[in-house]
Design an enzyme around this catalytic site. Structure first.
Site, PDB file in Angstrom:
ATOM      1  N   LYS A   1     -18.750   6.260  -3.571  1.00 37.39           N
ATOM      2  CA  LYS A   1     -19.844   6.313  -4.533  1.00 37.39           C
ATOM      3  C   LYS A   1     -20.988   5.325  -4.295  1.00 37.39           C
ATOM      4  CE  LYS A   1     -19.660   9.469  -7.641  1.00 37.39           C
ATOM      5  NZ  LYS A   1     -20.617  10.031  -8.581  1.00 37.39           N
TER       6      LYS A   1
ATOM      7  N   ASP B   1     -17.386   6.829 -14.685  1.00 37.49           N
ATOM      8  CA  ASP B   1     -15.943   6.864 -14.882  1.00 37.49           C
ATOM      9  C   ASP B   1     -15.276   5.827 -13.987  1.00 37.49           C
ATOM     10  OD1 ASP B   1     -16.467   8.477 -12.506  1.00 37.49           O
ATOM     11  OD2 ASP B   1     -16.887  10.043 -13.991  1.00 37.49           O
TER      12      ASP B   1
HETATM   13  C1  LIG Z   1     -13.717   9.649  -6.339  1.00 37.59           C
HETATM   14  C2  LIG Z   1     -14.707  10.647  -6.776  1.00 37.59           C
HETATM   15  N1  LIG Z   1     -14.737  11.832  -6.164  1.00 37.59           N
HETATM   16  C3  LIG Z   1     -15.614  12.783  -6.514  1.00 37.59           C
HETATM   17  C4  LIG Z   1     -16.512  12.569  -7.546  1.00 37.59           C
HETATM   18  C5  LIG Z   1     -17.422  13.692  -7.945  1.00 37.59           C
HETATM   19  O1  LIG Z   1     -18.767  13.429  -7.802  1.00 37.59           O
HETATM   20  P1  LIG Z   1     -19.846  14.186  -8.671  1.00 37.59           P
HETATM   21  O2  LIG Z   1     -19.764  13.677 -10.071  1.00 37.59           O
HETATM   22  O3  LIG Z   1     -21.115  13.914  -7.993  1.00 37.59           O
HETATM   23  O4  LIG Z   1     -19.521  15.638  -8.659  1.00 37.59           O
HETATM   24  C6  LIG Z   1     -16.521  11.341  -8.207  1.00 37.59           C
HETATM   25  C7  LIG Z   1     -17.474  11.067  -9.277  1.00 37.59           C
HETATM   26  O5  LIG Z   1     -17.469  10.046  -9.924  1.00 37.59           O
HETATM   27  C8  LIG Z   1     -15.594  10.349  -7.814  1.00 37.59           C
HETATM   28  O6  LIG Z   1     -15.547   9.157  -8.418  1.00 37.59           O
END
Ligand SMILES: Cc1ncc(COP(=O)(O)O)c(C=O)c1O
Length: 403
Positions: A77, A124
């Site tokens: 992220k 989150d």
């Molecule tokens: C570990 C992880 N994977 C995938 C995502 C998904 O990303 P997005 O919210 O851009 O769809 C998040 C989002 O916080 C994440 O923390």
């Protein structure tokens, strides 16, 4: 709660296809990659070839990007927040991002020119940690709001970066509105990892920042002799990551685009529901969305991400928690000489899904639709490591969330 995996192929009306991925063309995203390469913490994260797993499942290859190695932050992220914050500062200083590498950005001179800035965001966990980390490097302030039920470990990791962080009593989408309101009241800057009408510039930069991961993966595949994956599996919360990966894949492979599969938690499957609706308009999911896939617990699609996904993605899949839990166990307990990957709840759902598709009779129609077989080369992303170590251990040791 329904224990079945549900899917929908893309039957959505298309709108201004090329325009929707203009900001994800190679040259644009390469700027983000160059920027990240200027960080002292930068190394490419590994692209792991899971040969034994692929052969066990009857696939030609599985290639998994392990983002637990990203900047020591255990998730991809930070790529988004850091690039968007740098682009924002470049704009303020009237400079091009190419003139603002890491050393320059953290310099006293730049800090004096900018004065004090407070960045606001809702998260989150992983995005907030990335924003707090970047603000800390820049010697600026950050304020971070987390949804109800967020993990204490994730909160502490954000606070450890000097952020003023707290867990609210609302869901992710409402926490985003709260962060925006407080930023407006306090003359702060919202760095949010999702777009809505009227708030698109920073989220577009965030998506370009995620592009570093996709470009690395495509380069690493080439180094392994793979010119093009046949399938790309990517998980989604609001769909910024999925939109970024999809847009880049579409702009690089053009008419020969791999089949992309967008994967969500069934408790937060706003993109799947938007696909089901077939009219091209995004749908929302509300409520607490208490899935173990905390990073995917978002109910309102990113508007610019949705345009990309509806124009180019192949299928949308809604997965119960057991799919993610299975993926965590599979990646943590590799076959033969495959590399072990510590993959967290939001990171492992793609691996859990590919195993389910290749082994379950009730998913044969999806396997056939995707034409997954021994010639397929599947690229996927483990987007986080054990960002909540207690939960990780509960799932992989105690075997919770079994179907
Ligand atoms: C570990 C992880 N994977 C995938 C995502 C998904 O990303 P997005 O919210 O851009 O769809 C998040 C989002 O916080 C994440 O923390």
């Amino acid at each position: 709660m329904d224990k079945n995996i549900k899917w929908m192929d893309n039957q959505l009306p298309k709108s201004e296809k090329e325009k929707s991925i203009e900001f994800l063309q190679y040259d644009e995203v390469a700027k983000a990659k160059n920027f990240h390469e200027s960080f002292p913490q930068y190394t490419k994260t590994p692209l792991v070839k899971l040969e034994a797993l692929a052969s066990h499942l009857g696939l030609g290859g599985i290639y998994l990007k392990d983002e637990s190695y990203r900047f020591g932050l255990n998730a991809f992220k930070v790529l988004g927040g850091s690039f968007a914050m740098a682009k924002y500062l470049a704009q303020k200083l009237n400079k091009d991002i190419s003139q603002l590498g890491y050393e320059k950005l953290i310099s006293e001179e730049v800090r004096k020119d900018l004065g004090e800035i407070t960045f606001y965001t809702a998260t989150d966990g992983n995005h907030g940690r990335g924003v707090a980390w970047t603000a800390n490097q820049l010697k600026q302030k950050s304020v971070v709001y987390m949804p109800k039920g967020s993990s204490q470990t994730r909160l502490k990791n954000i606070q450890a970066e000097g952020a003023q962080a707290s867990i609210t009593d609302m869901n992710y989408d409402d926490a985003v509105r709260l962060a925006t309101k407080h930023a407006q009241e306090n003359n702060g800057v919202v760095v949010q990892d999702t777009a809505w009408d009227g708030y698109e510039e920073i989220p577009a930069w965030i998506m370009q920042g995620y592009g570093t991961m996709a470009l690395e993966a495509i380069e690493q595949l080439k180094e392994m002799g793979i010119e093009r994956p046949t399938h790309v599996f990517v998980q989604a919360g609001v769909g910024s990551l999925a939109g970024a990966v999809q847009g880049i894949v579409a702009s690089i492979y053009k008419d020969d685009c791999p089949k992309t599969v967008i994967i969500e938690s069934n408790l937060a499957d706003c993109l799947y529901k938007s696909a089901l609706a077939k009219d091209g308009e995004p749908r929302f999911v509300g409520g607490d969305m208490q899935t173990i896939m905390a990073g995917l617990a978002c109910g309102e699609p990113n508007t610019i991400g949705w345009e990309v996904l509806k124009n180019y993605s192949y299928a949308f899949v809604s997965c119960p928690d057991w799919v993610a839990a299975n993926g965590m166990r599979i990646l943590g307990n590799p076959l033969n000489n495959d590399t072990k990957v510590i993959s967290g709840e939001s990171g492992a759902v793609s691996a859990g899904l590919i195993q389910a598709i290749m082994t379950r009779k009730d998913l044969k129609d999806l396997k056939d639709k995707l034409q997954l077989d021994e010639t397929s080369k599947v690229l996927m992303f483990s987007t986080e490591g054990d960002t909540d170590p207690d939960m990780y251990r509960k799932i992989v040791w105690k075997g919770s969330h079994v179907e």
